[in-house]
Design an enzyme around this catalytic site. Sequence first.
Site: not given
Length: 431
Positions: A43, A89, A91, A122, A204
């Site tokens: 997450y 939480h 925003d 903040t 390659d």
Amino acid sequence: MKTVYTCFCTDVIHDGHLNIIGEARKRGKVIVGCLSDEALIRYNKFPTISQDERIKRYRSIEGVEEVVIQNDMLYDDVITLIQPDCVLHGDNWKEGPESAIRTHVEELVKRYGGELIDIPYTYNEGVKKIDMQLREKLAMPEYRRKRLRCLIEMTPIVKVMEAHSGLTGLIVEKTIVEHEGRLDQFDAMWVSSLCDSTAKGKPDIELVDMTSRFRTIDDIMEVTTKPIIFDGDTGGLTEHFVYTVRSLERMGVSAVIIEDKKGLKKNSLFGTEVQQTQATIEEFSAKITAGKNAQLTDDFMIIARIESLILEKGMEDALRRARAFAAAGADGIMIHSRKKEPAEILEFCDRFRLRDRTTPIVVVPSSFNIITEEELAEHGVNIVIYANQLTRSAFPAMQQTAEDILKYHRAKEVDDRLMPIKNIITLIDEL
Ligand code: SPV
Ligand code: MG
């Protein structure tokens, strides 16, 4: 007294977190959730301190009464357990992929009459600096290098995407999707010999020299933090390979994969259409052992890639080699196939796992692309590499654009499918 819940997924407490705690205290008893390592790596950013240290850190904040582990990034576990009157939480989760989590939490709390409150985020100079410092820490060689081994332990299957430049590295670093309420992202990057060579307009065949390949790694490392697995082709001469191992290790690369071929290497996806020679078990085992003896950290991995199925030498040969290379010190086995069906890969994994439960298995499902990550994990695969899909998606798009501009003698016709100028100039973060 009311209970107020907020979930933290940070290693460092800054003004933003203290503001949330301050707001929470006004409303009741403060319970902080510590997002578990497993949930965190899917997450948010990879943790730089342990889960236990994070818990201790959260507990020491004034006003925090209790810290609980949150295992589910969607909050189901903690909400069921605590049923807080209020969830708080920043925003910032109203926008982007995280908004799916917000919607889910909003529905959960509504069911029993709870409340969700978004606190203005903040983002002052101090918070910005802490974010940057954490990112820098993750990018340091000693952190980046060991992260692959941690991921193998922490996740059912490590998902690796090809990168061959700073830009493709950024795509692997930053792409996060929300699908059916879950967030997901890639765990690591594969510096493919095929894509690195192709980007330079070269075949390659180990033609692009190591200095140039290292330059590509450096470009990627400058703008990313995720671990890197390097495609080392045959590893070259053993006398050279030991130097390559030391250089990669010093740079902070997590693993090199070398394939059991010798002489002029051609891409495996040619199979038996071109002349390719496999090294003997003894020759290749000696190269692995020399590499393992050369490395200085415990973190770096040397993974042996077996070409027996590609070269139609049979399953028994592949298994014999896998066991021998693991015994020679290989930290993982990559088994490759160019069949459309995954049957031979799955047979290999099942039979290898009968006798060896721990050596990590790596696969590259370019041909057998119908297989899902979940199915691979069920057969004991630890790392899946998407080896060339970014290159193969970019190339046709660029070629089509070039053709259309030639055709129409202007650029208007292609414009609709291009990234807007505004987006391209803001694609790269500035300091
Ligand atoms: C590469 O990506 O360069 C590989 C994987 O070695 S494959 O092209 O399938 O051989
Ligand atoms: Mg390759």
